[in-house]
Every structure is written in structure tokens, then in C-alpha cells.
Write a protein that holds these residues in place. Structure first.
Motif, PDB file in Angstrom:
ATOM      1  N   ARG A 214       0.827  -1.209   0.000  1.00 41.57           N
ATOM      2  CA  ARG A 214       0.000   0.000   0.000  1.00 41.57           C
ATOM      3  C   ARG A 214       0.868   1.269   0.000  1.00 41.57           C
ATOM      4  O   ARG A 214       0.565   2.258   0.671  1.00 41.57           O
ATOM      5  CB  ARG A 214      -0.962  -0.010   1.191  1.00 41.57           C
ATOM      6  CG  ARG A 214      -1.951  -1.171   1.155  1.00 41.57           C
ATOM      7  CD  ARG A 214      -2.918  -1.138   2.323  1.00 41.57           C
ATOM      8  NE  ARG A 214      -3.772   0.049   2.286  1.00 41.57           N
ATOM      9  CZ  ARG A 214      -4.887   0.155   1.571  1.00 41.57           C
ATOM     10  NH1 ARG A 214      -5.271  -0.848   0.782  1.00 41.57           N
ATOM     11  NH2 ARG A 214      -5.608   1.262   1.621  1.00 41.57           N
ATOM     12  N   ASP A 215       1.947   1.194  -0.754  1.00 46.17           N
ATOM     13  CA  ASP A 215       2.849   2.351  -0.805  1.00 46.17           C
ATOM     14  C   ASP A 215       2.200   3.562  -1.452  1.00 46.17           C
ATOM     15  O   ASP A 215       2.614   4.696  -1.211  1.00 46.17           O
ATOM     16  CB  ASP A 215       4.135   1.977  -1.557  1.00 46.17           C
ATOM     17  CG  ASP A 215       3.883   1.595  -3.000  1.00 46.17           C
ATOM     18  OD1 ASP A 215       2.871   0.902  -3.268  1.00 46.17           O
ATOM     19  OD2 ASP A 215       4.681   1.991  -3.866  1.00 46.17           O
ATOM     20  N   TRP A 216       1.167   3.318  -2.283  1.00 45.52           N
ATOM     21  CA  TRP A 216       0.473   4.423  -2.931  1.00 45.52           C
ATOM     22  C   TRP A 216      -0.162   5.374  -1.917  1.00 45.52           C
ATOM     23  O   TRP A 216      -0.356   6.567  -2.186  1.00 45.52           O
ATOM     24  CB  TRP A 216      -0.605   3.890  -3.888  1.00 45.52           C
ATOM     25  CG  TRP A 216      -1.590   2.970  -3.228  1.00 45.52           C
ATOM     26  CD1 TRP A 216      -1.507   1.618  -3.120  1.00 45.52           C
ATOM     27  CD2 TRP A 216      -2.793   3.346  -2.563  1.00 45.52           C
ATOM     28  NE1 TRP A 216      -2.592   1.106  -2.439  1.00 45.52           N
ATOM     29  CE2 TRP A 216      -3.392   2.160  -2.086  1.00 45.52           C
ATOM     30  CE3 TRP A 216      -3.438   4.563  -2.328  1.00 45.52           C
ATOM     31  CZ2 TRP A 216      -4.603   2.154  -1.380  1.00 45.52           C
ATOM     32  CZ3 TRP A 216      -4.639   4.568  -1.633  1.00 45.52           C
ATOM     33  CH2 TRP A 216      -5.210   3.363  -1.163  1.00 45.52           C
ATOM     34  N   SER A 217      -0.476   4.847  -0.729  1.00 43.56           N
ATOM     35  CA  SER A 217      -1.113   5.674   0.311  1.00 43.56           C
ATOM     36  C   SER A 217      -0.095   6.415   1.168  1.00 43.56           C
ATOM     37  O   SER A 217      -0.471   7.153   2.080  1.00 43.56           O
ATOM     38  CB  SER A 217      -2.003   4.808   1.199  1.00 43.56           C
ATOM     39  OG  SER A 217      -1.214   3.865   1.935  1.00 43.56           O
ATOM     40  N   ARG A 218       1.194   6.181   0.909  1.00 47.18           N
ATOM     41  CA  ARG A 218       2.309   6.809   1.638  1.00 47.18           C
ATOM     42  C   ARG A 218       2.167   6.622   3.172  1.00 47.18           C
ATOM     43  O   ARG A 218       2.068   7.585   3.934  1.00 47.18           O
ATOM     44  CB  ARG A 218       2.403   8.289   1.291  1.00 47.18           C
ATOM     45  CG  ARG A 218       2.934   8.513  -0.112  1.00 47.18           C
ATOM     46  CD  ARG A 218       3.065   9.965  -0.440  1.00 47.18           C
ATOM     47  NE  ARG A 218       1.774  10.581  -0.704  1.00 47.18           N
ATOM     48  CZ  ARG A 218       1.605  11.840  -1.103  1.00 47.18           C
ATOM     49  NH1 ARG A 218       2.664  12.619  -1.272  1.00 47.18           N
ATOM     50  NH2 ARG A 218       0.409  12.311  -1.326  1.00 47.18           N
ATOM     51  N   PRO A 219       2.191   5.362   3.606  1.00 50.43           N
ATOM     52  CA  PRO A 219       2.065   5.083   5.044  1.00 50.43           C
ATOM     53  C   PRO A 219       3.375   5.275   5.803  1.00 50.43           C
ATOM     54  O   PRO A 219       3.415   5.062   7.024  1.00 50.43           O
ATOM     55  CB  PRO A 219       1.657   3.606   5.063  1.00 50.43           C
ATOM     56  CG  PRO A 219       2.332   3.036   3.852  1.00 50.43           C
ATOM     57  CD  PRO A 219       2.309   4.122   2.827  1.00 50.43           C
ATOM     58  N   GLY A 220       4.439   5.629   5.086  1.00 55.81           N
ATOM     59  CA  GLY A 220       5.765   5.752   5.695  1.00 55.81           C
ATOM     60  C   GLY A 220       6.674   4.641   5.184  1.00 55.81           C
ATOM     61  O   GLY A 220       6.231   3.503   4.972  1.00 55.81           O
ATOM     62  N   ALA A 221       7.943   4.983   5.007  1.00 55.70           N
ATOM     63  CA  ALA A 221       8.896   4.007   4.473  1.00 55.70           C
ATOM     64  C   ALA A 221       9.000   2.752   5.339  1.00 55.70           C
ATOM     65  O   ALA A 221       9.069   1.630   4.800  1.00 55.70           O
ATOM     66  CB  ALA A 221      10.263   4.656   4.292  1.00 55.70           C
ATOM     67  N   PRO A 222       9.017   2.858   6.694  1.00 54.68           N
ATOM     68  CA  PRO A 222       9.113   1.639   7.513  1.00 54.68           C
ATOM     69  C   PRO A 222       7.939   0.680   7.297  1.00 54.68           C
ATOM     70  O   PRO A 222       8.126  -0.543   7.270  1.00 54.68           O
ATOM     71  CB  PRO A 222       9.132   2.179   8.951  1.00 54.68           C
ATOM     72  CG  PRO A 222       9.701   3.562   8.829  1.00 54.68           C
ATOM     73  CD  PRO A 222       9.140   4.063   7.539  1.00 54.68           C
ATOM     74  N   ALA A 223       6.711   1.225   7.143  1.00 58.52           N
ATOM     75  CA  ALA A 223       5.545   0.372   6.926  1.00 58.52           C
ATOM     76  C   ALA A 223       5.646  -0.342   5.566  1.00 58.52           C
ATOM     77  O   ALA A 223       5.338  -1.543   5.464  1.00 58.52           O
ATOM     78  CB  ALA A 223       4.268   1.203   6.985  1.00 58.52           C
ATOM     79  N   ILE A 224       6.092   0.364   4.562  1.00 62.77           N
ATOM     80  CA  ILE A 224       6.263  -0.251   3.232  1.00 62.77           C
ATOM     81  C   ILE A 224       7.333  -1.343   3.307  1.00 62.77           C
ATOM     82  O   ILE A 224       7.144  -2.452   2.774  1.00 62.77           O
ATOM     83  CB  ILE A 224       6.659   0.828   2.201  1.00 62.77           C
ATOM     84  CG1 ILE A 224       5.545   1.868   2.055  1.00 62.77           C
ATOM     85  CG2 ILE A 224       6.963   0.178   0.844  1.00 62.77           C
ATOM     86  CD1 ILE A 224       5.926   3.076   1.232  1.00 62.77           C
ATOM     87  N   GLU A 225       8.420  -1.042   3.976  1.00 62.47           N
ATOM     88  CA  GLU A 225       9.505  -2.014   4.106  1.00 62.47           C
ATOM     89  C   GLU A 225       9.033  -3.269   4.830  1.00 62.47           C
ATOM     90  O   GLU A 225       9.338  -4.401   4.407  1.00 62.47           O
ATOM     91  CB  GLU A 225      10.656  -1.365   4.872  1.00 62.47           C
ATOM     92  CG  GLU A 225      11.850  -2.270   5.083  1.00 62.47           C
ATOM     93  CD  GLU A 225      12.918  -1.596   5.931  1.00 62.47           C
ATOM     94  OE1 GLU A 225      13.798  -2.328   6.437  1.00 62.47           O
ATOM     95  OE2 GLU A 225      12.881  -0.364   6.106  1.00 62.47           O
ATOM     96  N   HIS A 226       8.292  -3.098   5.902  1.00 56.65           N
ATOM     97  CA  HIS A 226       7.818  -4.237   6.695  1.00 56.65           C
ATOM     98  C   HIS A 226       6.926  -5.154   5.859  1.00 56.65           C
ATOM     99  O   HIS A 226       7.067  -6.387   5.919  1.00 56.65           O
ATOM    100  CB  HIS A 226       7.059  -3.714   7.914  1.00 56.65           C
ATOM    101  CG  HIS A 226       6.448  -4.798   8.749  1.00 56.65           C
ATOM    102  ND1 HIS A 226       7.186  -5.629   9.577  1.00 56.65           N
ATOM    103  CD2 HIS A 226       5.147  -5.212   8.866  1.00 56.65           C
ATOM    104  CE1 HIS A 226       6.391  -6.492  10.166  1.00 56.65           C
ATOM    105  NE2 HIS A 226       5.144  -6.257   9.759  1.00 56.65           N
ATOM    106  N   ARG A 227       6.028  -4.572   5.096  1.00 54.43           N
ATOM    107  CA  ARG A 227       5.102  -5.379   4.311  1.00 54.43           C
ATOM    108  C   ARG A 227       5.816  -6.104   3.164  1.00 54.43           C
ATOM    109  O   ARG A 227       5.488  -7.266   2.854  1.00 54.43           O
ATOM    110  CB  ARG A 227       3.981  -4.504   3.762  1.00 54.43           C
ATOM    111  CG  ARG A 227       3.043  -3.997   4.853  1.00 54.43           C
ATOM    112  CD  ARG A 227       2.158  -2.881   4.362  1.00 54.43           C
ATOM    113  NE  ARG A 227       1.316  -2.347   5.433  1.00 54.43           N
ATOM    114  CZ  ARG A 227       0.640  -1.193   5.357  1.00 54.43           C
ATOM    115  NH1 ARG A 227       0.703  -0.469   4.237  1.00 54.43           N
ATOM    116  NH2 ARG A 227      -0.095  -0.781   6.374  1.00 54.43           N
TER     117      ARG A 227
END
Length: 290
Positions: free
Chosen positions: A234-247
Motif C-alpha cells: 500500500r505504498d500508494w497511500s504513503r504510510p511511511g517508508a518503515p511500513a512499506i519495508e515491513h510489508r
């Protein structure tokens, strides 16, 4: 009448005139009437001869004329053969292999797909990152994003990556549109991508993963396989780099990962990928191309 016969008669007539002259019996009137008669025989003989020559010569027949050849019209590019309509899109590498008859993937394989570009800032940055780690990716391009960013699209292909058709205008509710509307979105994007890059996509991704029987049917008619994903950060929603990395780090072998290089500020995606790509490689995962 032959010329020789005419000359013979003329000669005979003159001889008689000489004889008569010798006997003193020829008169001036006689002489005057004899000469025109001989001349007439010559004229008739010439006409007859000309007629015989003319009759012997074959009549001139005009050359047959033919219309100039019209150059053949250039045929329109052949449409790709349609594919069987799929009941659902591709979610995993196993699905892809089953639908495309591709060779088996390594057991530790994952695929990276990147949507919504090309973008003048983030596409080149992500390309540099992929090149650094020798990672192939599938770039799902929007037709009207290629428009105006043609050189970037060419650079993606030049770097050895694959392209997918991601519609012309990225409508958010493609599944609710009619068949002709869906077909137009696919066809315009396909034409623009191929004309710009020389690469004809073989895969189609519906915006937002919005599928319907109509979308699946039109993709098949265009000769494209429908491809989705199995790991969405869900990187399109810009949840933060750590959240994108974790997923993304939660991806498992055989899965297809989704990221974005277009649609806005993708700095978080880029920051996350800088860590995820080498980390997954360190875990023994192998990135493969679709």
C-alpha cells in the motif's frame, strides 16, 4: 498491273510510232495522243504496284495499352491473436506459469512489479537502484504517462525490464465500464507504449486490481494476460517508508510484489526499496522477470 508490263507496252507503242514516222504516216496529233496514253499506263502501273505492296504489308495495329500498376496498399499491423478469457487474474508465479506455459521458476523466486509510471523523477531513481542490484522488474505503464515522458519509457526498456499495459488513463472503476470503453483504454495504451518503446506488452494490469468478466474478456481479446499481485505494501497511500519495508519483507517465494513509481511523491517507496531489495537477496530470494 506490274511495272514491267507497263514499260513493255510503252516501249511497243513508241516503236510503232517510230515505224510510222519512218513511213511518213505519223501525224502530230497521233504523236500527241500516244504520249499521254503511255503516261497513263505508267500512272496506273505505279498505283497497282503500290496497291500490291500495300496489300502485302500487314496492317499496323496499335499497341495494346495497359493501365499502370497500382502499388499494393500497406496492410494494417496484424492484431495479436486473442487469448482464452481467464476467470481470474494472475496472483502468483505459479498462476503465471500455468497461464503462460512459461518455464518453471526457481523455488526461491519473487517478482517485483512497479505501477503508474513513467515518472520523470522516481522512475530514473528506481531504475538506478534496480541496476545496482541486478534486479529485473515489470513496469506497468499508463498510456498518458508515457505521453510526454517517452525517453524515460525507452530507458526502462533499454535497461532490460518488461512492460505491462496499465490502461490509457488509469480509471479507478474500470470494472464498471462497458466493453467498448475498456477495449479503448487497453488499445490506446498498447499503441502508445509499443510505438514509443518498440516493446509490445504481453500483460495487462487493471488499475487498483479492479477486475470484472468484462475486463478479463477485453484483455483476452487484446492478446494480454491479466496480472495482479499477492504482496501489496500500500505504498500508494504513503504510510511511511518503515511500513512499506515491513510489508515487502513479509513476501514469500512465488509471490508478486506491488510498488509504484508514479502517481505522486514516491520517496517513501524508493527509500523502502533501497533496504528491501538487498535484504530479500540476502535471505536467498531471487528476483525474476515476468
Amino acid at each position: 498491273m506490274e511495272v514491267s508490263l507497263v514499260l513493255e507496252r510503252l516501249s511497243g507503242g513508241l516503236d510503232r510510232l517510230r515505224d510510222e514516222a519512218g513511213e511518213g504516216t505519223v501525224t502530230r496529233r497521233r504523236l500527241l495522243t500516244a504520249v499521254p496514253g503511255a503516261a497513263g499506263l505508267l500512272v496506273l502501273g505505279g498505283a497497282a504496284t503500290a496497291g500490291s505492296v500495300s496489300a502485302a504489308r500487314p496492317e499496323h495495329t496499335p499497341r495494346a495499352t495497359t493501365k499502370p500498376r497500382t502499388p499494393p496498399k500497406e496492410s494494417a499491423p496484424a492484431k495479436p491473436p486473442g487469448l482464452p478469457t481467464q476467470k481470474k487474474p494472475i496472483f502468483t508465479l505459479a498462476d503465471y506459469r500455468r497461464m503462460s506455459s512459461a518455464p518453471p521458476f526457481p523455488t526461491d523466486a519473487v517478482a517485483l512489479t512497479i505501477d503508474d509510471g513513467p515518472h520523470p523523477i522516481w522512475t530514473p531513481k528506481i531504475l538506478h537502484l534496480l541496476d545496482k542490484y541486478h534486479v529485473p522488474a515489470l513496469f506497468c505503464m499508463i498510456g498518458n504517462q508515457v505521453l510526454g515522458h517517452e525517453q524515460i519509457a525507452k530507458t526502462v526498456v533499454g535497461a532490460g525490464h518488461q512492460l505491462a499495459n496499465h490502461t490509457w488513463s488509469h480509471p479507478t472503476k474500470l470494472a464498471g465500464k462497458s466493453g467498448p470503453q475498456v477495449a479503448k483504454e487497453i488499445a490506446r495504451a498498447q499503441a502508445k507504449i509499443q510505438k514509443t518503446t518498440g516493446y509490445a506488452p504481453k500483460l495487462f494490469r487493471s488499475p487498483g486490481g479492479d477486475w470484472s468478466p468484462t475486463v478479463l474478456r477485453e484483455a483476452a481479446r487484446a492478446g494480454l494476460l491479466p496480472v495482479d499481485w499477492s504482496t501489496d505494501p500500500r505504498d500508494w497511500s504513503r504510510p511511511g517508508a518503515p511500513a512499506i519495508e515491513h510489508r515487502l519483507m513479509a513476501a514469500r517465494p512465488g509471490q508478486i510484489m506491488l510498488c509504484h513509481d508514479g502517481g505522486g511523491d514516491r520517496s517513501q517507496t524508493y527509500t523502502a526499496l533501497k533496504k528491501v531489495i538487498p535484504a530479500l537477496s540476502a535471505k536467498g530470494y531471487r528476483f525474476v522477470a515476468l
